[in-house]
Design an enzyme around this catalytic site. Structure first.
Site, PDB file in Angstrom:
ATOM      1  CE  LYS A   1      48.679 -22.746  39.814  1.00  0.00           C
ATOM      2  NZ  LYS A   1      47.420 -22.661  39.058  1.00  0.00           N
TER       3      LYS A   1
ATOM      4  CG  HIS B   1      40.201 -19.190  37.396  1.00  0.00           C
ATOM      5  ND1 HIS B   1      40.947 -19.304  36.240  1.00  0.00           N
ATOM      6  CD2 HIS B   1      40.938 -18.412  38.227  1.00  0.00           C
ATOM      7  CE1 HIS B   1      42.084 -18.648  36.379  1.00  0.00           C
ATOM      8  NE2 HIS B   1      42.108 -18.083  37.579  1.00  0.00           N
TER       9      HIS B   1
ATOM     10  CG  ASP C   1      42.592 -14.980  40.398  1.00  0.00           C
ATOM     11  OD1 ASP C   1      42.335 -15.965  39.672  1.00  0.00           O
ATOM     12  OD2 ASP C   1      43.583 -14.243  40.226  1.00  0.00           O
TER      13      ASP C   1
ATOM     14  CG  HIS D   1      41.087 -14.569  35.005  1.00  0.00           C
ATOM     15  ND1 HIS D   1      40.394 -14.256  36.152  1.00  0.00           N
ATOM     16  CD2 HIS D   1      42.216 -15.194  35.431  1.00  0.00           C
ATOM     17  CE1 HIS D   1      41.065 -14.659  37.210  1.00  0.00           C
ATOM     18  NE2 HIS D   1      42.191 -15.246  36.805  1.00  0.00           N
TER      19      HIS D   1
HETATM   20  C1  OGA Z   1      45.889 -17.846  37.754  1.00  0.00           C
HETATM   21  C2  OGA Z   1      45.721 -17.217  36.427  1.00  0.00           C
HETATM   22  C3  OGA Z   1      46.671 -16.435  34.393  1.00  0.00           C
HETATM   23  C4  OGA Z   1      47.989 -16.338  33.715  1.00  0.00           C
HETATM   24  O1  OGA Z   1      46.985 -18.419  37.987  1.00  0.00           O
HETATM   25  O2  OGA Z   1      44.941 -17.756  38.572  1.00  0.00           O
HETATM   26  O3  OGA Z   1      44.633 -16.769  36.159  1.00  0.00           O
HETATM   27  O4  OGA Z   1      48.184 -15.350  33.013  1.00  0.00           O
HETATM   28  N1  OGA Z   1      46.776 -17.157  35.599  1.00  0.00           N
HETATM   29  O5  OGA Z   1      48.809 -17.248  33.860  1.00  0.00           O
HETATM   30 NI    NI Z   2      43.422 -16.475  37.940  1.00  0.00          NI
END
Ligand code: OGA
Ligand code: NI
Length: 354
Positions: A215, A234, A236, A290
């Site tokens: 992602k 959230h 992960d 986080h």
């Molecule tokens: C996620 C996330 C944090 C970031 O995509 O699950 O926590 O640093 N990203 O972009």
């Molecule tokens: Ni995350």
């Protein structure tokens, strides 16, 4: 069915608005904890995300190897997130991954829309933005590109960015190397739990079934960063998550009741223990809460790779070796799909009671 077409966050950001639409404004209780991320990143006092040097993780010397594993174990138990350094993935490759992703996001929104996902019909891969998933209509200040990158036979290369032309080659190579790193970490974590080396790897699906999903999070500049979040709080759901970013701060971890801002550590890869390993280890390894802050001055981009077990094939539950009379199982048995369902359900309940 009526579906409202929301503009991409990037388009909103570049439209010159001085105040953000209400859907992006966090609830009052949350606003008090959102500060200026550049100020937050500078703070030296208080707990800091640990840095783990992996140089010796496969040392020939048993004691040296053991010492390295202990550091990893401590960080996995205490924080569940860490900066990995000397992880074996070259700076050059990481730079190329960042470059091809950035180049894709530099395309005009209309170009990127050609890759738009369609969440309502289950096509989650592609270019997207968060859809409101509850009555509050809450949104996040980011657009993203999401696709499966490993195993190679499960990829759909037809939906991968075609511009820049090196995107596929570079991202494929990164996927291969990250898959190797994931194996190393899973081996070390297995040994830390007193299991056979290959056990966790097998429990999350092995070479055939463990899925790596990339992602690319694109967080545009935000005119009112103190009112929004790039990604809301959230944990992960993955087994492990590996994150690269463009050296703009944003990630915060909820540690001992406070939000701690991760510093930008050159050449590091951030690694999260996800819910899957938390469950298998019966809570010995933590999946930490986080979130991501945004800012007014700099676009932030992060590359998160979620290493996930197959959705239905495996029942996740604390491994028997992690359970005892004094350590009863903390999690009921669930498939990965059921775990996702359970989290969505809890979230809906939360919103109903607010
Ligand atoms: C996620 C996330 C944090 C970031 O995509 O699950 O926590 O640093 N990203 O972009
Ligand atoms: Ni995350």
């Amino acid at each position: 069915m009526v579906t409202s077409v929301l503009p991409r966050v990037e388009s909103l950001a570049s439209s010159g608005i001085q105040s953000i639409p209400k859907e992006y404004i966090r609830p009052q209780e949350e606003l008090t904890s959102i500060g200026n991320v550049f100020e937050e990143e500078k703070k030296e006092e208080g707990p800091q995300v640990p840095t783990i040097d992996l140089t010796e993780i496969e040392s020939e010397d048993k004691e040296v190897r053991e010492r390295c594993r202990q550091e990893l174990k401590k960080a996995a138990m205490d924080w569940g997130v860490m900066h990995l350094v000397n992880h074996g993935i070259s700076e050059e490759l990481m730079d190329r991954v960042r470059k091809v992703g950035q180049k894709f996001f530099e395309l005009p929104v209309e170009e990127k829309e050609k890759y738009a996902n369609d969440q309502s019909s289950g096509n989650v891969q592609g270019y997207g933005s968060k859809l409101a998933n509850n009555a509050s209509g809450q949104l996040e200040w980011e657009d993203y590109f999401f696709h499966l990158i490993f195993p190679e036979d499960k990829r759909d290369l037809s939906i991968w960015p075609k511009i820049p032309s090196e995107y596929t080659e570079v991202t494929s190579e990164y996927a291969r190397q990250l898959r190797g790193l994931a194996s190393k970490i899973l081996s070390a974590l297995s040994i830390c739990l007193g299991l056979e080396e290959g056990r966790l790897e097998k429990e999350v699906g092995g070479v055939e079934e463990l899925l790596l999903q990339l992602k690319i999070n694109y967080y545009p500049k935000c005119p009112q960063p103190e009112l929004a979040l790039g990604v809301e709080a959230h944990t992960d759901i993955s087994a492990l998550t590996f994150i690269l970013h463009n050296m703009v701060p944003g990630l915060q971890l909820f540690y001992q009741g406070k939000w701690v801002t991760a510093k930008c550590v050159p050449n590091s890869i951030i690694m999260h223990i996800g819910d899957t390993i938390e469950i298998l280890s019966n809570g010995k390894f933590k999946s930490i809460l986080h979130r991501g802050l945004v800012n007014k001055e700099k676009v932030r981009i992060s590359w998160a790779v979620f290493c996930e077990p197959p959705k239905d094939k495996i029942i996740l539950k604390p491994l028997p070796e992690t359970v005892s009379e004094t350590e009863p199982p903390l999690f009921p048995p669930r498939t990965f799909a059921q775990h996702i369902e359970h989290k969505l359900f809890r979230k809906t309940q939360d919103n109903l009671s607010n």
